[in-house]
Design a protein around this motif. Structure first.
Motif, PDB file in Angstrom:
ATOM      1  N   SER A  33       0.812  -1.223   0.000  1.00 25.42           N
ATOM      2  CA  SER A  33       0.000   0.000   0.000  1.00 25.42           C
ATOM      3  C   SER A  33       0.843   1.269   0.000  1.00 25.42           C
ATOM      4  O   SER A  33       0.324   2.355  -0.232  1.00 25.42           O
ATOM      5  N   GLY A  34       2.136   1.144   0.262  1.00 32.35           N
ATOM      6  CA  GLY A  34       3.005   2.313   0.206  1.00 32.35           C
ATOM      7  C   GLY A  34       2.759   3.307   1.322  1.00 32.35           C
ATOM      8  O   GLY A  34       2.826   4.508   1.101  1.00 32.35           O
ATOM      9  N   ALA A  35       2.463   2.825   2.503  1.00 28.25           N
ATOM     10  CA  ALA A  35       2.200   3.708   3.634  1.00 28.25           C
ATOM     11  C   ALA A  35       3.487   4.385   4.085  1.00 28.25           C
ATOM     12  O   ALA A  35       4.458   3.727   4.415  1.00 28.25           O
ATOM     13  N   THR A  36       3.478   5.692   4.055  1.00 22.59           N
ATOM     14  CA  THR A  36       4.600   6.483   4.558  1.00 22.59           C
ATOM     15  C   THR A  36       4.084   7.378   5.673  1.00 22.59           C
ATOM     16  O   THR A  36       2.870   7.545   5.843  1.00 22.59           O
ATOM     17  N   VAL A  37       4.998   7.948   6.428  1.00 23.76           N
ATOM     18  CA  VAL A  37       4.610   8.876   7.491  1.00 23.76           C
ATOM     19  C   VAL A  37       3.759   9.996   6.911  1.00 23.76           C
ATOM     20  O   VAL A  37       2.721  10.371   7.470  1.00 23.76           O
ATOM     21  N   GLU A  38       4.175  10.523   5.771  1.00 25.65           N
ATOM     22  CA  GLU A  38       3.446  11.624   5.145  1.00 25.65           C
ATOM     23  C   GLU A  38       2.032  11.218   4.745  1.00 25.65           C
ATOM     24  O   GLU A  38       1.075  11.954   4.987  1.00 25.65           O
ATOM     25  N   ARG A  39       1.894  10.056   4.137  1.00 28.80           N
ATOM     26  CA  ARG A  39       0.569   9.602   3.696  1.00 28.80           C
ATOM     27  C   ARG A  39      -0.357   9.338   4.884  1.00 28.80           C
ATOM     28  O   ARG A  39      -1.536   9.676   4.842  1.00 28.80           O
ATOM     29  N   ILE A  40       0.180   8.711   5.922  1.00 24.06           N
ATOM     30  CA  ILE A  40      -0.640   8.427   7.100  1.00 24.06           C
ATOM     31  C   ILE A  40      -1.022   9.719   7.802  1.00 24.06           C
ATOM     32  O   ILE A  40      -2.163   9.887   8.241  1.00 24.06           O
ATOM     33  N   ALA A  41      -0.092  10.661   7.888  1.00 28.68           N
ATOM     34  CA  ALA A  41      -0.369  11.941   8.550  1.00 28.68           C
ATOM     35  C   ALA A  41      -1.491  12.694   7.849  1.00 28.68           C
ATOM     36  O   ALA A  41      -2.229  13.450   8.494  1.00 28.68           O
ATOM     37  N   GLN A  42      -1.654  12.486   6.552  1.00 29.65           N
ATOM     38  CA  GLN A  42      -2.741  13.137   5.819  1.00 29.65           C
ATOM     39  C   GLN A  42      -4.097  12.524   6.158  1.00 29.65           C
ATOM     40  O   GLN A  42      -5.126  13.161   5.974  1.00 29.65           O
ATOM     41  N   LEU A  43      -4.094  11.296   6.664  1.00 23.69           N
ATOM     42  CA  LEU A  43      -5.346  10.584   6.937  1.00 23.69           C
ATOM     43  C   LEU A  43      -5.835  10.722   8.371  1.00 23.69           C
ATOM     44  O   LEU A  43      -6.969  10.355   8.671  1.00 23.69           O
ATOM     45  N   VAL A  44      -4.979  11.201   9.273  1.00 18.20           N
ATOM     46  CA  VAL A  44      -5.331  11.278  10.693  1.00 18.20           C
ATOM     47  C   VAL A  44      -5.156  12.704  11.200  1.00 18.20           C
ATOM     48  O   VAL A  44      -4.365  13.469  10.653  1.00 18.20           O
ATOM     49  N   TYR A  63       8.689  -3.647  15.585  1.00 13.19           N
ATOM     50  CA  TYR A  63       7.475  -3.925  14.827  1.00 13.19           C
ATOM     51  C   TYR A  63       7.564  -3.432  13.389  1.00 13.19           C
ATOM     52  O   TYR A  63       6.844  -3.916  12.526  1.00 13.19           O
ATOM     53  N   VAL A  64       8.410  -2.439  13.137  1.00  9.60           N
ATOM     54  CA  VAL A  64       8.583  -1.890  11.799  1.00  9.60           C
ATOM     55  C   VAL A  64      10.059  -1.970  11.429  1.00  9.60           C
ATOM     56  O   VAL A  64      10.924  -1.618  12.235  1.00  9.60           O
ATOM     57  N   HIS A  65      10.331  -2.458  10.225  1.00 13.08           N
ATOM     58  CA  HIS A  65      11.701  -2.539   9.705  1.00 13.08           C
ATOM     59  C   HIS A  65      11.744  -1.786   8.381  1.00 13.08           C
ATOM     60  O   HIS A  65      10.813  -1.887   7.580  1.00 13.08           O
ATOM     61  N   ARG A  66      12.829  -1.063   8.180  1.00 15.77           N
ATOM     62  CA  ARG A  66      13.006  -0.330   6.923  1.00 15.77           C
ATOM     63  C   ARG A  66      14.329  -0.755   6.292  1.00 15.77           C
ATOM     64  O   ARG A  66      15.326  -0.922   6.983  1.00 15.77           O
ATOM     65  N   ALA A  67      14.290  -0.887   4.980  1.00 14.12           N
ATOM     66  CA  ALA A  67      15.502  -1.215   4.227  1.00 14.12           C
ATOM     67  C   ALA A  67      15.538  -0.328   2.992  1.00 14.12           C
ATOM     68  O   ALA A  67      14.540  -0.198   2.282  1.00 14.12           O
ATOM     69  N   LYS A  68      16.693   0.285   2.751  1.00  9.49           N
ATOM     70  CA  LYS A  68      16.863   1.105   1.547  1.00  9.49           C
ATOM     71  C   LYS A  68      17.554   0.256   0.495  1.00  9.49           C
ATOM     72  O   LYS A  68      18.596  -0.339   0.755  1.00  9.49           O
ATOM     73  N   LEU A  69      16.941   0.222  -0.684  1.00 13.71           N
ATOM     74  CA  LEU A  69      17.465  -0.582  -1.779  1.00 13.71           C
ATOM     75  C   LEU A  69      17.581   0.279  -3.024  1.00 13.71           C
ATOM     76  O   LEU A  69      16.764   1.175  -3.255  1.00 13.71           O
ATOM     77  N   GLN A  70      18.592  -0.024  -3.829  1.00 14.98           N
ATOM     78  CA  GLN A  70      18.775   0.699  -5.080  1.00 14.98           C
ATOM     79  C   GLN A  70      18.448  -0.219  -6.246  1.00 14.98           C
ATOM     80  O   GLN A  70      18.948  -1.340  -6.328  1.00 14.98           O
ATOM     81  N   ASP A  71      17.603   0.272  -7.122  1.00 15.38           N
ATOM     82  CA  ASP A  71      17.247  -0.474  -8.323  1.00 15.38           C
ATOM     83  C   ASP A  71      18.466  -0.485  -9.232  1.00 15.38           C
ATOM     84  O   ASP A  71      18.945   0.572  -9.647  1.00 15.38           O
ATOM     85  N   PRO A  72      19.003  -1.671  -9.568  1.00 13.78           N
ATOM     86  CA  PRO A  72      20.214  -1.731 -10.378  1.00 13.78           C
ATOM     87  C   PRO A  72      20.026  -1.179 -11.797  1.00 13.78           C
ATOM     88  O   PRO A  72      20.977  -0.726 -12.419  1.00 13.78           O
ATOM     89  N   TRP A  77      16.665   4.968  -5.572  1.00 18.38           N
ATOM     90  CA  TRP A  77      16.633   4.384  -4.235  1.00 18.38           C
ATOM     91  C   TRP A  77      15.189   4.328  -3.754  1.00 18.38           C
ATOM     92  O   TRP A  77      14.420   5.265  -3.968  1.00 18.38           O
ATOM     93  N   VAL A  78      14.823   3.235  -3.122  1.00 21.79           N
ATOM     94  CA  VAL A  78      13.501   3.088  -2.530  1.00 21.79           C
ATOM     95  C   VAL A  78      13.663   2.564  -1.106  1.00 21.79           C
ATOM     96  O   VAL A  78      14.646   1.909  -0.781  1.00 21.79           O
ATOM     97  N   THR A  79      12.697   2.894  -0.273  1.00 21.60           N
ATOM     98  CA  THR A  79      12.681   2.375   1.092  1.00 21.60           C
ATOM     99  C   THR A  79      11.564   1.352   1.192  1.00 21.60           C
ATOM    100  O   THR A  79      10.406   1.658   0.900  1.00 21.60           O
TER     101      THR A  79
END
Length: 111
Positions: A33-44, A63-72, A77-79
Motif C-alpha cells: 500500500s506504500g504507507a509512509t509517514v506523510e501519507r498516514i499523517a494526511q489521513l489522521v 514492529y517496523v523494519h526499513r531497508a533502503k534498496l537501489q534499483d540496479p 533508491w527506494v525504502t
C-alpha cells in the motif's frame, strides 16, 4: 475486512497509545500500500510529528523494519517498510523461564 490484534500489542507497556494505534493502522493496510509517514499523517488528525514519533517507537520496538534498496537498472533508491505483529526476539508475557504465570491482577482474559 478486519485486523486481529494480538493482546501483546494491545497491552504493550512500552509503547504509547499513538504507537499502538499506528501499528493497528499499519497492520490493517494491504501489502504494497506504500504507507509512509506523510501519507498516514494526511489521513489522521494527529499530525506529521506525532505519526513520525509513533513510527520511531515502532521501529525501536521491532514492529517496523526499513531497508533502503537501489534499483540496479534505474539507480533509484527506494525504502521498503515491513510491518509485523510479532517482532523478532519478542517474548510473550506468558513465556516465563519458570513456566509460571506472572503475579498480579489480570484484565481481559484468562492468564
Amino acid at each position: 475486512m478486519y485486523v486481529q490484534v494480538p493482546n501483546v500489542i494491545a497491552r504493550h507497556g512500552n509503547l504509547s497509545l499513538e504507537a499502538v494505534g499506528l501499528l493497528v493502522r499499519l497492520l490493517s493496510l494491504p501489502d504494497g500500500s506504500g504507507a509512509t509517514v506523510e501519507r498516514i499523517a494526511q489521513l489522521v488528525p494527529n499530525g506529521r510529528r506525532s505519526v513520525q514519533k509513533a513510527m520511531a517507537e515502532l521501529i525501536e520496538a521491532g514492529y517496523v523494519h526499513r531497508a533502503k534498496l537501489q534499483d540496479p537498472e534505474t539507480g533509484r533508491w527506494v525504502t521498503i517498510t515491513t510491518v509485523t505483529d510479532t517482532p523478532e526476539g519478542q517474548v510473550s508475557p506468558t513465556d516465563r523461564p519458570d513456566g509460571r504465570c506472572p503475579e498480579g491482577p489480570y484484565v481481559g482474559g484468562y492468564p
